[in-house]
Design a protein around this motif. Structure first.
Motif, PDB file in Angstrom:
ATOM      1  N   GLN B 347       0.834  -1.207   0.000  1.00  0.00           N
ATOM      2  CA  GLN B 347       0.000   0.000   0.000  1.00  0.00           C
ATOM      3  C   GLN B 347       0.873   1.264   0.000  1.00  0.00           C
ATOM      4  O   GLN B 347       0.635   2.196  -0.768  1.00  0.00           O
ATOM      5  CB  GLN B 347      -0.896  -0.027   1.250  1.00  0.00           C
ATOM      6  CG  GLN B 347      -1.637   1.259   1.542  1.00  0.00           C
ATOM      7  CD  GLN B 347      -2.772   1.477   0.556  1.00  0.00           C
ATOM      8  OE1 GLN B 347      -3.566   0.578   0.325  1.00  0.00           O
ATOM      9  NE2 GLN B 347      -2.832   2.659  -0.036  1.00  0.00           N
ATOM     10  N   LEU B 348       1.904   1.255   0.850  1.00  0.00           N
ATOM     11  CA  LEU B 348       2.781   2.425   0.929  1.00  0.00           C
ATOM     12  C   LEU B 348       3.497   2.651  -0.403  1.00  0.00           C
ATOM     13  O   LEU B 348       3.640   3.779  -0.865  1.00  0.00           O
ATOM     14  CB  LEU B 348       3.803   2.255   2.065  1.00  0.00           C
ATOM     15  CG  LEU B 348       3.225   2.245   3.483  1.00  0.00           C
ATOM     16  CD1 LEU B 348       4.340   2.048   4.510  1.00  0.00           C
ATOM     17  CD2 LEU B 348       2.480   3.544   3.784  1.00  0.00           C
ATOM     18  N   MET B 349       3.923   1.549  -1.021  1.00  0.00           N
ATOM     19  CA  MET B 349       4.611   1.667  -2.305  1.00  0.00           C
ATOM     20  C   MET B 349       3.655   2.215  -3.364  1.00  0.00           C
ATOM     21  O   MET B 349       4.033   3.051  -4.193  1.00  0.00           O
ATOM     22  CB  MET B 349       5.193   0.306  -2.718  1.00  0.00           C
ATOM     23  CG  MET B 349       6.106   0.363  -3.926  1.00  0.00           C
ATOM     24  SD  MET B 349       7.623   1.312  -3.640  1.00  0.00           S
ATOM     25  CE  MET B 349       8.795  -0.006  -3.326  1.00  0.00           C
ATOM     26  N   ARG B 350       2.391   1.751  -3.337  1.00  0.00           N
ATOM     27  CA  ARG B 350       1.399   2.267  -4.298  1.00  0.00           C
ATOM     28  C   ARG B 350       1.228   3.776  -4.116  1.00  0.00           C
ATOM     29  O   ARG B 350       1.199   4.534  -5.080  1.00  0.00           O
ATOM     30  CB  ARG B 350       0.037   1.581  -4.079  1.00  0.00           C
ATOM     31  CG  ARG B 350      -0.056   0.172  -4.636  1.00  0.00           C
ATOM     32  CD  ARG B 350      -1.513  -0.267  -4.838  1.00  0.00           C
ATOM     33  NE  ARG B 350      -2.281  -0.306  -3.604  1.00  0.00           N
ATOM     34  CZ  ARG B 350      -2.322  -1.367  -2.789  1.00  0.00           C
ATOM     35  NH1 ARG B 350      -1.645  -2.465  -3.092  1.00  0.00           N
ATOM     36  NH2 ARG B 350      -3.041  -1.340  -1.685  1.00  0.00           N
ATOM     37  N   ASP B 351       1.133   4.220  -2.850  1.00  0.00           N
ATOM     38  CA  ASP B 351       0.978   5.653  -2.569  1.00  0.00           C
ATOM     39  C   ASP B 351       2.150   6.462  -3.107  1.00  0.00           C
ATOM     40  O   ASP B 351       1.986   7.499  -3.731  1.00  0.00           O
ATOM     41  CB  ASP B 351       0.877   5.891  -1.049  1.00  0.00           C
ATOM     42  CG  ASP B 351      -0.405   5.329  -0.468  1.00  0.00           C
ATOM     43  OD1 ASP B 351      -1.296   4.950  -1.263  1.00  0.00           O
ATOM     44  OD2 ASP B 351      -0.510   5.263   0.776  1.00  0.00           O
ATOM     45  N   THR B 368       7.760   1.115 -13.147  1.00  0.00           N
ATOM     46  CA  THR B 368       6.886  -0.064 -13.056  1.00  0.00           C
ATOM     47  C   THR B 368       7.002  -0.690 -11.663  1.00  0.00           C
ATOM     48  O   THR B 368       7.929  -0.375 -10.926  1.00  0.00           O
ATOM     49  CB  THR B 368       7.281  -1.122 -14.101  1.00  0.00           C
ATOM     50  OG1 THR B 368       8.673  -1.415 -13.931  1.00  0.00           O
ATOM     51  CG2 THR B 368       7.047  -0.626 -15.511  1.00  0.00           C
ATOM     52  N   ALA B 369       6.054  -1.566 -11.368  1.00  0.00           N
ATOM     53  CA  ALA B 369       6.094  -2.205 -10.058  1.00  0.00           C
ATOM     54  C   ALA B 369       5.487  -3.596 -10.120  1.00  0.00           C
ATOM     55  O   ALA B 369       4.613  -3.862 -10.942  1.00  0.00           O
ATOM     56  CB  ALA B 369       5.336  -1.370  -9.039  1.00  0.00           C
ATOM     57  N   THR B 370       5.933  -4.477  -9.230  1.00  0.00           N
ATOM     58  CA  THR B 370       5.302  -5.797  -9.091  1.00  0.00           C
ATOM     59  C   THR B 370       5.112  -6.113  -7.613  1.00  0.00           C
ATOM     60  O   THR B 370       5.813  -5.569  -6.758  1.00  0.00           O
ATOM     61  CB  THR B 370       6.166  -6.925  -9.713  1.00  0.00           C
ATOM     62  OG1 THR B 370       7.505  -6.775  -9.245  1.00  0.00           O
ATOM     63  CG2 THR B 370       6.140  -6.889 -11.216  1.00  0.00           C
ATOM     64  N   GLY B 371       4.162  -6.984  -7.358  1.00  0.00           N
ATOM     65  CA  GLY B 371       3.926  -7.453  -5.988  1.00  0.00           C
ATOM     66  C   GLY B 371       3.095  -6.519  -5.143  1.00  0.00           C
ATOM     67  O   GLY B 371       3.014  -6.676  -3.933  1.00  0.00           O
ATOM     68  N   LEU B 372       2.456  -5.517  -5.794  1.00  0.00           N
ATOM     69  CA  LEU B 372       1.712  -4.535  -5.012  1.00  0.00           C
ATOM     70  C   LEU B 372       0.234  -4.896  -4.858  1.00  0.00           C
ATOM     71  O   LEU B 372      -0.525  -4.168  -4.236  1.00  0.00           O
ATOM     72  CB  LEU B 372       1.832  -3.139  -5.644  1.00  0.00           C
ATOM     73  CG  LEU B 372       3.254  -2.624  -5.897  1.00  0.00           C
ATOM     74  CD1 LEU B 372       3.225  -1.153  -6.244  1.00  0.00           C
ATOM     75  CD2 LEU B 372       4.144  -2.852  -4.686  1.00  0.00           C
ATOM     76  N   ASP B 373      -0.169  -6.040  -5.445  1.00  0.00           N
ATOM     77  CA  ASP B 373      -1.587  -6.390  -5.405  1.00  0.00           C
ATOM     78  C   ASP B 373      -1.971  -7.221  -4.182  1.00  0.00           C
ATOM     79  O   ASP B 373      -3.132  -7.485  -3.955  1.00  0.00           O
ATOM     80  CB  ASP B 373      -1.985  -7.119  -6.704  1.00  0.00           C
ATOM     81  CG  ASP B 373      -0.929  -8.128  -7.128  1.00  0.00           C
ATOM     82  OD1 ASP B 373       0.122  -8.193  -6.443  1.00  0.00           O
ATOM     83  OD2 ASP B 373      -1.145  -8.841  -8.111  1.00  0.00           O
ATOM     84  N   GLU B 409       9.580  -3.358  -6.352  1.00  0.00           N
ATOM     85  CA  GLU B 409       9.094  -4.703  -6.138  1.00  0.00           C
ATOM     86  C   GLU B 409       8.925  -4.943  -4.640  1.00  0.00           C
ATOM     87  O   GLU B 409       9.810  -4.626  -3.848  1.00  0.00           O
ATOM     88  CB  GLU B 409      10.146  -5.668  -6.695  1.00  0.00           C
ATOM     89  CG  GLU B 409       9.658  -7.068  -6.867  1.00  0.00           C
ATOM     90  CD  GLU B 409      10.798  -7.979  -7.340  1.00  0.00           C
ATOM     91  OE1 GLU B 409      11.792  -7.463  -7.892  1.00  0.00           O
ATOM     92  OE2 GLU B 409      10.674  -9.188  -7.121  1.00  0.00           O
ATOM     93  N   VAL B 410       7.769  -5.476  -4.257  1.00  0.00           N
ATOM     94  CA  VAL B 410       7.557  -5.841  -2.857  1.00  0.00           C
ATOM     95  C   VAL B 410       7.205  -7.317  -2.815  1.00  0.00           C
ATOM     96  O   VAL B 410       6.404  -7.790  -3.609  1.00  0.00           O
ATOM     97  CB  VAL B 410       6.421  -5.003  -2.213  1.00  0.00           C
ATOM     98  CG1 VAL B 410       6.276  -5.349  -0.733  1.00  0.00           C
ATOM     99  CG2 VAL B 410       6.691  -3.509  -2.371  1.00  0.00           C
ATOM    100  N   VAL B 421      14.146  -1.538  -5.100  1.00  0.00           N
ATOM    101  CA  VAL B 421      13.987  -0.522  -6.129  1.00  0.00           C
ATOM    102  C   VAL B 421      15.208  -0.613  -7.040  1.00  0.00           C
ATOM    103  O   VAL B 421      16.343  -0.436  -6.601  1.00  0.00           O
ATOM    104  CB  VAL B 421      13.870   0.893  -5.519  1.00  0.00           C
ATOM    105  CG1 VAL B 421      13.740   1.928  -6.620  1.00  0.00           C
ATOM    106  CG2 VAL B 421      12.687   0.964  -4.557  1.00  0.00           C
ATOM    107  N   THR B 422      14.962  -0.945  -8.307  1.00  0.00           N
ATOM    108  CA  THR B 422      16.052  -1.171  -9.262  1.00  0.00           C
ATOM    109  C   THR B 422      15.955  -0.140 -10.378  1.00  0.00           C
ATOM    110  O   THR B 422      14.851   0.164 -10.849  1.00  0.00           O
ATOM    111  CB  THR B 422      15.929  -2.589  -9.862  1.00  0.00           C
ATOM    112  OG1 THR B 422      15.689  -3.509  -8.802  1.00  0.00           O
ATOM    113  CG2 THR B 422      17.190  -2.986 -10.610  1.00  0.00           C
TER     114      THR B 422
END
Lengths: 127, 504
Positions: B347-351, B368-373, B409-410, B421-422
């Motif tokens: 959630q924090l990463m999405r924000d 981009t991001a993964t693992g935020l769902d 990525e989380v 974070v890459t």
């Protein structure tokens, strides 16, 4: 609906002038107070639609103004957004406990964003 | 060890001497009681005495008595020789202090056997005496050691409480002599009345059989001085005698005072930093807001507008610096900011990503991001953890040339939540990798990109992560860019949704 009336309590004259100017440009009616006592008196005489309240002020601290407002039935309904440069969690918590609607740290917000937050507040209230 | 042989009969004495010498003994001879007594006094190595009862002057029995009286400590084995048979003379000899008896004429092998017994007895007695001395010396050393300690060592019987031992330090701290504590409960009279309940409870625990107990309380010394002490005791498991406990009482008055002073200093420092940062931020906000107003004016040249924009940027930088210094001061002060709550790192990463969308669109980066769902919950301060992610993603944007890619990525492995974070940016030179998270450290290649960083960002991030019992580290990315990772313990107990974070 007539333009919302805002009571701005801010002892620093630069901040007061800047905020007042920007809020007026944003279409609000603004009354300004330079210390806590004046702020409380103006709020009692003519309850505003929203109060922007600084915490560290001469004569009467913002925390005490907040407590006085929330403690009296004729002023307890006035929504208050604290506008301060005190940023400790304990300050934020105390303000919320005493009935503040929101807490904004002045140095961390652009003037434009401040007006935006006020606008959002009224939009949510109307909804 | 020598043998003293005393006999007024010269022939008998010579036989005695020859026999004994033949068996390898060193022999001193005396022809009457006086000479025998003299020899005993002069030769301390004499361990066995064989003495004839009937001698002129001091006779054998008299010699026995003298020897027993004079040499209380010195151990001598006495064999009495007598011509008379019968229980009477034997009893006389034993009464005088003899250890053994031999009737003349005696068989040489009997003499030999009795002398051997004498040597064995003397050997054992001497060994015992040595052991006793060693034991006493050890106990003396131990006692001296205990008495020289700057803590009070004590032992007491419980039910009722009576001290059986109290080290000298008690007298030094509380006044008087230590003997006044022994066989009494004088100790309790030194306990401040306000602390009686604490001590009573402490004693109750020990009485109830607690193997160990401890508490802090105050004692009043003679003269009215009040001491803060820490008392700790344990049961003495000893089959003999009434139940006892043994304890140590430490004077912590100075230590306590030093800690209180230190805590006061830390608080004063924190208060000062809060006050100073408030006082600094107020005029800075004035400058910033005024410049914003100026920016909004239509009049003025393009140059003028550029100058105002630069001034605005500078004021914002100054505010960031003040905020960073405040964060560092708070985090280093070890001040806990709120109790940890359950925070969803996804959630924090999405924000954070949502907040940075406008920046990214402007700069032309691909974020981009993964693992935020799914939820990846940790315990911590939501605002601070958000600041961590915000800092890491912002850094990647800042140090990746326009058009580069940034990936967040989380994930979690059931024990730890990892956020990575890459980016495809400028990376971190090898020499700088070990120092990335130090205070005020800035890598060389970073200074070339922008000169205005404070060198506090990653340091603050590290302090926050460590406070949440996590780790942070760097890995070079395949692209040559950077990969920053944090690992935080996975929150185990599911709770209701966390309270909405406050704006700070």
């Amino acid at each position: 609906m007539s333009t919302p009336r805002i009571l701005l309590a801010e002892d620093d004259r630069f901040l007061r002038k800047a905020a007042e100017t920007m809020l007026k440009r944003g279409g609000f009616t603004v009354t300004a107070a330079a210390d806590g006592e004046e702020a409380l008196r103006l709020a009692r005489e003519n309850p505003p639609d929203l109060m922007l309240l600084d915490l560290i002020m001469p004569k009467m601290q913002g925390f005490d103004v907040l407590a006085a407002l929330k403690g009296a039935p004729e002023t307890s309904a006035i929504p208050v957004i604290v506008l301060s440069n005190l940023g400790q969690d304990s300050d934020v918590q105390l303000a919320r406990e005493r009935g503040a609607h929101d807490y904004i740290i002045k140095s961390n917000i652009a003037l434009e964003m401040l007006v935006e937050r006020v606008r959002t507040f009224f939009a949510e209230r109307a909804a | 060890m020598k043998i003293l042989a005393a006999d007024d009969d010269a022939l008998s004495l010579r036989v005695l001497q020859r026999s004994l010498e033949k068996w390898g003994h060193e022999v001193v001879t005396a022809t009457d009681g006086n000479l025998a007594w003299k020899a005993l006094l002069e030769d301390l190595d004499i361990g066995v005495m064989i003495v004839d009862v009937n001698m002129p002057g001091v006779d054998g029995l008299e010699l026995c008595r003298l020897a027993r009286e004079a040499f209380g400590e010195r151990v001598i084995y006495i064999i009495v020789l007598t011509a008379r048979r019968g229980a009477e003379s034997m009893l006389q000899g034993f009464a005088a202090g003899a250890d053994d008896f031999l009737t003349k004429p005696f068989r040489p092998d009997e003499l030999r056997a009795r002398v051997e017994v004498g040597f064995r007895v003397i050997g054992l007695q001497r060994m015992l005496a040595d052991r006793m001395m060693e034991h006493e010396a050890a106990e003396r050393r131990y006692r001296e050691l205990v008495n020289s300690l700057d803590v009070i060592v004590w032992e007491a019987e419980i039910n009722p409480w009576r001290h059986r031992f109290m080290s000298e330090q008690a007298a030094k701290l509380l006044g008087g002599s230590v003997t006044r504590f022994i066989d009494s409960d004088v100790w309790l009279s030194h306990v401040l009345p306000a602390d009686r309940a604490i001590v009573d409870e402490y004693r109750r625990l020990l009485e109830a059989g607690a193997p160990m107990a401890g508490c802090d309380y105050h004692l009043m010394a003679e003269g009215g001085r009040v001491l803060t002490v820490r008392d700790q005791a344990r049961q003495v498991f000893d089959a003999k005698g009434p139940r006892r406990v043994r304890g140590v009482t430490i004077d912590v008055t100075e230590r306590r005072r030093a800690r209180e002073q230190f805590e006061a200093a830390v608080k004063m420092q924190a208060d000062f930093v809060n006050f100073a940062s408030h006082q600094l931020r107020t005029p800075l906000t004035g400058i910033k807001w005024m410049l914003e107003l100026a920016m909004g004016e239509d009049d003025g040249s393009a140059d003028m507008r550029g100058f105002v924009k630069d001034s605005l940027d500078a004021s914002e930088r100054l505010i960031v610096l003040v905020n960073d210094l405040l964060s560092v001061s708070r985090l280093e002060g070890g001040k806990m900011i709120g109790t940890p709550v359950r925070c969803d790192m996804a959630q924090l990463m999405r924000d954070v990503i949502a907040d940075l969308q406008t920046v990214v669109r402007k700069s032309g980066h691909e974020l981009t991001a993964t693992g935020l769902d799914v939820e990846h919950a940790v315990m911590g301060d939501a605002q601070m953890l958000r600041q961590v992610l915000q800092n890491l993603v912002s850094n990647s944007i800042k140090y990746t040339p326009a058009g580069g890619r940034i990936h967040a990525e989380v994930s979690n492995d059931g024990a730890e939540v990892r956020c990575a974070v890459t980016d495809t940016g400028i990376g971190v030179p090898e020499a700088a990798r070990g120092r990335l998270f130090e205070k005020f450290f800035r890598a060389e290649n970073v200074s070339k990109v922008e000169t205005e960083g404070t060198g506090l960002g990653l340091y603050i991030v590290r302090l926050i992560v460590e406070r949440a019992h996590g780790r942070i580290w760097f890995e070079p990315a395949e692209s040559g860019g950077s990969r920053f990772l944090i690992a935080l313990p996975l929150a185990t107990t599911p709770e209701a949704a966390p309270a909405s974070p406050v704006e700070v």
